[in-house]
Design a protein around this motif. Sequence first.
Motif, PDB file in Angstrom:
ATOM      1  N   UNK A  31       0.837  -1.207   0.000  1.00 55.78           N
ATOM      2  CA  UNK A  31       0.000   0.000   0.000  1.00 55.78           C
ATOM      3  C   UNK A  31       0.871   1.255   0.000  1.00 55.78           C
ATOM      4  N   UNK A  32       1.903   1.267   0.835  1.00 53.11           N
ATOM      5  CA  UNK A  32       2.807   2.422   0.886  1.00 53.11           C
ATOM      6  C   UNK A  32       3.471   2.684  -0.468  1.00 53.11           C
ATOM      7  N   UNK A  33       4.005   1.646  -1.066  1.00 58.42           N
ATOM      8  CA  UNK A  33       4.723   1.808  -2.326  1.00 58.42           C
ATOM      9  C   UNK A  33       3.777   2.258  -3.441  1.00 58.42           C
ATOM     10  N   UNK A  34       2.604   1.657  -3.517  1.00 60.33           N
ATOM     11  CA  UNK A  34       1.635   2.035  -4.557  1.00 60.33           C
ATOM     12  C   UNK A  34       1.200   3.487  -4.386  1.00 60.33           C
ATOM     13  N   UNK A  35       0.944   3.895  -3.162  1.00 56.47           N
ATOM     14  CA  UNK A  35       0.546   5.281  -2.907  1.00 56.47           C
ATOM     15  C   UNK A  35       1.676   6.243  -3.259  1.00 56.47           C
ATOM     16  N   UNK A  36       2.889   5.881  -2.923  1.00 59.89           N
ATOM     17  CA  UNK A  36       4.041   6.734  -3.230  1.00 59.89           C
ATOM     18  C   UNK A  36       4.235   6.873  -4.738  1.00 59.89           C
ATOM     19  N   UNK A  37       4.170   5.774  -5.466  1.00 62.37           N
ATOM     20  CA  UNK A  37       4.344   5.818  -6.927  1.00 62.37           C
ATOM     21  C   UNK A  37       3.224   6.623  -7.575  1.00 62.37           C
ATOM     22  N   UNK A 221     -10.422  13.515   5.614  1.00 58.90           N
ATOM     23  CA  UNK A 221      -9.178  12.914   6.089  1.00 58.90           C
ATOM     24  C   UNK A 221      -9.136  12.862   7.609  1.00 58.90           C
ATOM     25  N   UNK A 222      -9.539  13.937   8.274  1.00 56.62           N
ATOM     26  CA  UNK A 222      -9.521  13.964   9.736  1.00 56.62           C
ATOM     27  C   UNK A 222     -10.533  12.973  10.312  1.00 56.62           C
ATOM     28  N   UNK A 257       0.050   7.346   5.420  1.00 54.84           N
ATOM     29  CA  UNK A 257      -0.431   7.420   4.036  1.00 54.84           C
ATOM     30  C   UNK A 257      -1.483   8.510   3.892  1.00 54.84           C
ATOM     31  N   UNK A 258      -2.436   8.560   4.814  1.00 60.50           N
ATOM     32  CA  UNK A 258      -3.499   9.561   4.757  1.00 60.50           C
ATOM     33  C   UNK A 258      -2.935  10.965   4.947  1.00 60.50           C
ATOM     34  N   UNK A 259      -1.996  11.130   5.873  1.00 59.05           N
ATOM     35  CA  UNK A 259      -1.398  12.445   6.119  1.00 59.05           C
ATOM     36  C   UNK A 259      -0.673  12.961   4.881  1.00 59.05           C
ATOM     37  N   UNK A 260       0.061  12.094   4.210  1.00 55.03           N
ATOM     38  CA  UNK A 260       0.766  12.505   2.985  1.00 55.03           C
ATOM     39  C   UNK A 260      -0.209  12.836   1.877  1.00 55.03           C
ATOM     40  N   UNK A 261      -1.239  12.025   1.722  1.00 55.51           N
ATOM     41  CA  UNK A 261      -2.236  12.276   0.686  1.00 55.51           C
ATOM     42  C   UNK A 261      -2.950  13.596   0.929  1.00 55.51           C
TER      43      UNK A 261
END
Length: 307
Positions: A31-37, A221-222, A257-261
């Motif tokens: 999940x982390x890698x897919x979100x980052x890419x 998000x919150x 992930x949510x914070x970065x998004x």
Amino acid sequence: MSFSPDLLAAAEHIATKSQIGRYVIISLYVVQVCEWVASLDDELNLIHCAKWTAMKFAYLCCRYYPLLTWLMYIWALAWDHDIELCLRIVKPLYILMVPYQMFAQAVMVTRAWAFTGRQSVVLLILLSAYAVMVGMDVWVFATDVESVMLQPVLRNTGLNSGCVRDSNSGRPPIPFKLGLLFMSAFFLDFLGTIIMISHCIRLRSFQGQLGKIFLKQGLVAFLFMSALHITAATCAFTINRFGSTFIAAVPLILANVVACRLTLSLRKNVAIGTETEQLAELSRVVRNAMADASDSPSDAKVYDIIG
């Protein structure tokens, strides 16, 4: 060596849960890698090319610390190891978990504070709640680690497993401590949500572009973070002997992930700034325009009133 049926049944049950936990650990990294890419283009334009700020630093920590360190947890938790190795690495592994919650919540606190016009009172309130959560984080992951032993049922049967702690070891037990940690994170999320909603109502910013974007992205998000942490807390308080490590992993990773998004989404869609910044910019533009047009005493009077 022969073992009682009860002991073998317990060991089989734990081994099954351990296998499910391995899938969880690996899936979280996917999940982390897919979100980052998927977000890499926006990240390069909105984060890496931007000037250094506290928000940029928090985002980079939130994004890359989990990406780099989670590989160690895949190795430690998803592969079989003997007990001696696990006892050597268990302390640093759990201490390295401390920043996960801290980085994600730092981003959310910064977002809430920036949205309200960087008010000192708001910052003080949020930092007080954040300090409580950080203290809980350190208490859960960085204390009472050496006394925590691996699951004794697996040891007694001679089976190897990932380096997972016994949930009932330590006082208080690990699930109870995790439940308190996630409750403190929930309180921080809830507090940030209330502060931003109150700010929107006070300035009637729901009618403007920024308020609408906040409703669509920031508030969702919150609320998601709040639901994530309250669910994790409930699971931790009701968990049985095994599996606290894997339950803790889900909110720790998804929160980052949510914070970065959220950060990328707001930077991409909200180039207009907060209401406070908009009013300040409007005032500056009006002053400049009126100064250029002030060729008569009457013009000067109008400028004085607007300024």
